[in-house]
Design an enzyme around this catalytic site. Structure first.
Site, PDB file in Angstrom:
ATOM      1  N   GLN A 262      10.446   3.652   3.406  1.00  0.00           N
ATOM      2  CA  GLN A 262       9.453   4.799   3.197  1.00  0.00           C
ATOM      3  C   GLN A 262       9.017   5.221   4.468  1.00  0.00           C
ATOM      4  O   GLN A 262       8.989   6.493   4.579  1.00  0.00           O
ATOM      5  CB  GLN A 262       8.456   4.255   2.156  1.00  0.00           C
ATOM      6  CG  GLN A 262       8.990   3.844   0.524  1.00  0.00           C
ATOM      7  CD  GLN A 262       7.770   3.072   0.090  1.00  0.00           C
ATOM      8  OE1 GLN A 262       6.673   3.031   0.512  1.00  0.00           O
ATOM      9  NE2 GLN A 262       8.181   2.484  -0.967  1.00  0.00           N
TER      10      GLN A 262
ATOM     11  N   ASP B 199      17.267  -9.259   1.225  1.00  0.00           N
ATOM     12  CA  ASP B 199      17.072 -10.809   1.595  1.00  0.00           C
ATOM     13  C   ASP B 199      16.367 -11.414   0.410  1.00  0.00           C
ATOM     14  O   ASP B 199      16.382 -12.937   0.420  1.00  0.00           O
ATOM     15  CB  ASP B 199      15.570 -10.763   2.532  1.00  0.00           C
ATOM     16  CG  ASP B 199      14.633  -9.967   1.910  1.00  0.00           C
ATOM     17  OD1 ASP B 199      13.519 -10.659   1.661  1.00  0.00           O
ATOM     18  OD2 ASP B 199      14.638  -9.082   1.939  1.00  0.00           O
TER      19      ASP B 199
ATOM     20  N   GLY C  95       0.769  -1.293   0.131  1.00  0.00           N
ATOM     21  CA  GLY C  95      -0.068  -0.022  -0.049  1.00  0.00           C
ATOM     22  C   GLY C  95       0.881   1.314   0.088  1.00  0.00           C
ATOM     23  O   GLY C  95       2.257   1.468  -0.349  1.00  0.00           O
TER      24      GLY C  95
ATOM     25  N   TYR D 142       5.662   2.659  -4.541  1.00  0.00           N
ATOM     26  CA  TYR D 142       5.846   4.128  -4.196  1.00  0.00           C
ATOM     27  C   TYR D 142       7.511   4.264  -4.071  1.00  0.00           C
ATOM     28  O   TYR D 142       7.927   3.321  -3.732  1.00  0.00           O
ATOM     29  CB  TYR D 142       5.147   4.339  -2.792  1.00  0.00           C
ATOM     30  CG  TYR D 142       3.782   4.444  -2.989  1.00  0.00           C
ATOM     31  CD1 TYR D 142       3.232   5.811  -3.114  1.00  0.00           C
ATOM     32  CD2 TYR D 142       2.928   3.364  -3.299  1.00  0.00           C
ATOM     33  CE1 TYR D 142       1.821   5.728  -3.388  1.00  0.00           C
ATOM     34  CE2 TYR D 142       1.642   3.303  -3.197  1.00  0.00           C
ATOM     35  CZ  TYR D 142       1.130   4.456  -3.115  1.00  0.00           C
ATOM     36  OH  TYR D 142      -0.409   4.453  -3.494  1.00  0.00           O
TER      37      TYR D 142
ATOM     38  N   HIS E 256      15.242  -5.320  -1.883  1.00  0.00           N
ATOM     39  CA  HIS E 256      15.279  -6.585  -0.563  1.00  0.00           C
ATOM     40  C   HIS E 256      16.412  -7.294  -0.720  1.00  0.00           C
ATOM     41  O   HIS E 256      16.991  -7.942  -1.414  1.00  0.00           O
ATOM     42  CB  HIS E 256      14.016  -7.661  -1.160  1.00  0.00           C
ATOM     43  CG  HIS E 256      12.751  -6.993  -0.633  1.00  0.00           C
ATOM     44  ND1 HIS E 256      12.089  -7.335   0.429  1.00  0.00           N
ATOM     45  CD2 HIS E 256      11.724  -6.361  -0.986  1.00  0.00           C
ATOM     46  CE1 HIS E 256      11.061  -7.009   0.871  1.00  0.00           C
ATOM     47  NE2 HIS E 256      10.711  -6.243  -0.276  1.00  0.00           N
TER      48      HIS E 256
ATOM     49  N   CYS F 139      12.115  -1.797   2.242  1.00  0.00           N
ATOM     50  CA  CYS F 139      10.899  -1.439   1.375  1.00  0.00           C
ATOM     51  C   CYS F 139       9.835  -0.555   2.062  1.00  0.00           C
ATOM     52  O   CYS F 139      10.245   0.861   2.363  1.00  0.00           O
ATOM     53  CB  CYS F 139      10.557  -2.739   0.951  1.00  0.00           C
ATOM     54  SG  CYS F 139       9.364  -2.639  -0.611  1.00  0.00           S
TER      55      CYS F 139
ATOM     56  N   ASN G  96      10.247  -4.690  -5.167  1.00  0.00           N
ATOM     57  CA  ASN G  96       8.810  -4.814  -5.349  1.00  0.00           C
ATOM     58  C   ASN G  96       8.045  -3.545  -4.640  1.00  0.00           C
ATOM     59  O   ASN G  96       7.743  -3.535  -3.239  1.00  0.00           O
ATOM     60  CB  ASN G  96       8.160  -5.957  -4.552  1.00  0.00           C
ATOM     61  CG  ASN G  96       6.804  -6.253  -4.640  1.00  0.00           C
ATOM     62  OD1 ASN G  96       6.051  -5.461  -5.409  1.00  0.00           O
ATOM     63  ND2 ASN G  96       6.095  -7.166  -3.957  1.00  0.00           N
TER      64      ASN G  96
END
Length: 362
Positions: free
Chosen positions: A249, A332, A219, A290, A330, A245, A287
């Site tokens: 933000q 990971d 989202g 934003y 990421h 991620c 992924n």
């Protein structure tokens, strides 16, 4: 059985059904990954989104229990060009069709996903519907459809739980985490406690953490409450912090920067990222829809540490006063390259250094 992919701008693509037979509406996004479909579909960051794969053949090695990124996927739908007719792998427990059926995820196959991707890249991100009949939903229904808002509470844990070890304790604030993050922490012997996204500063500090991690999640980051941002501002002054991620933000927002919705986002495992300190380039798994507004960082206590090579979007931030940092990509992976997994080692080294030197009084 025929099935239709209808975009909010009126484009209609006809294919065949697989997975669950229900209709579904969500934001249509694409992934350029050539493998890793299982990890992507079970990634909570795809909550509310219809996931389309550009690789022409998906599903050839089935689905296994070991590589899931969550137990209950929240992806709205799956779009592929060709679904493998025969799946073989020694660890598989289901094929992709069975997996989607078991989690009520509708799929459509037999459409040109690369052509649709080119359309999205030109027109920008948009909503779409997977339908069994064109008359089931109108274009206006697609345009006005909304997901549960915010999405993070539907992806994150509601109760704290431990993943114990005898190493330094790290509290992981779950905004919709991937299990691969926990796996990387386990490899480094961290004593982990995972907590809900609404956990306060005082509740986190009661666990006695030596470090705090902010995870990925779905989202719009601006949907997160001020209470969460205040928690981040307080915690970063007490213990080393690492955001990934969505966590990246939120770390930016808490420190006065802003975010924006990208035209079509970054989703795939081949995104080249430059470390500004030394010029080193890593291929990364990403992924997100934003990103942090670069110009908004300059009047804060943050500095840009990493950037995406192709569009120069912000891929990493470091705090200039406290031992805190974040990454948009990421490290990971899961799926994707492991070029950047050394950053988990750097987080551990930062925690160990703080225990020896007390970096907050330096």
């Amino acid at each position: 059985m025929k099935r239709y992919l209808v975009l909010e701008d009126g484009q209609i693509y006809t294919g065949e059904a697989f997975g669950d037979l229900g209709n579904q509406i969500g934001e249509l996004v694409f992934s350029t990954g050539m493998s890793g479909y299982q990890q992507s579909i079970s990634d909570q960051s795809y909550n509310g989104e219809i996931l389309m794969f550009t690789n022409p053949l998906i599903g050839n090695y089935g689905v296994n229990d070991k590589d899931l990124e969550s137990l209950k996927p929240t992806t709205k739908g799956v779009v592929v060009t060709q679904l493998a007719r025969k799946t073989t792998h020694f660890e598989m427990t289901q094929d992709l069709d069975e997996y989607c059926k078991s989690h009520q995820i509708p799929g459509i196959k037999g459409v040109d996903t690369r052509a649709i991707t080119k359309h999205i890249r030109e027109k920008g991100a948009m909503k779409a519907a997977i339908l069994n009949d064109i008359s089931d939903v109108s274009i206006n229904d697609i345009k006005t459809a909304t997901n549960e808002n915010p999405l993070i509470p539907t992806s994150a844990t509601k109760e704290a739980y431990p993943a114990p070890s005898d190493g330094p304790r790290v509290v992981v604030v779950d905004f919709g985490l991937k299990y691969s993050i926990l796996r990387e922490l386990a490899k480094r012997n961290f004593d982990v406690i995972v907590v809900p996204p609404t956990t306060s500063y005082s509740e986190i500090m009661k666990y006695g953490p030596k470090g705090v991690m902010l995870t990925n999640g779905p989202g719009d980051p601006s949907d997160v409450t001020e209470a969460t941002l205040e928690m981040i501002r307080k915690v970063e002054k007490e213990v080393p912090m690492f955001g990934i991620c969505m966590g990246h933000q939120l770390f930016a927002l808490a420190n006065g920067a802003t975010t924006f919705k990208m035209k079509f986002g970054h989703r795939g495992f081949n995104h080249a990222v430059r470390t500004l300190e030394n010029g080193k380039i890593n291929f990364t798994s990403q992924n997100h829809g934003y990103a942090v507004e670069r110009n908004s960082v300059y009047n804060t206590d943050l500095e840009v540490s990493h950037e995406e090579i192709n569009d120069e979007t912000v891929e990493g931030l470091v705090h200039t006063k406290y031992p805190a940092f974040s990454l948009q990509f990421h490290p990971d992976a899961a799926p994707g390259p492991h070029d950047a997994d050394y950053i988990f080692d750097e987080f551990k080294e930062l925690i160990q250094r703080n225990q020896k030197e007390n970096l907050f009084n330096a």
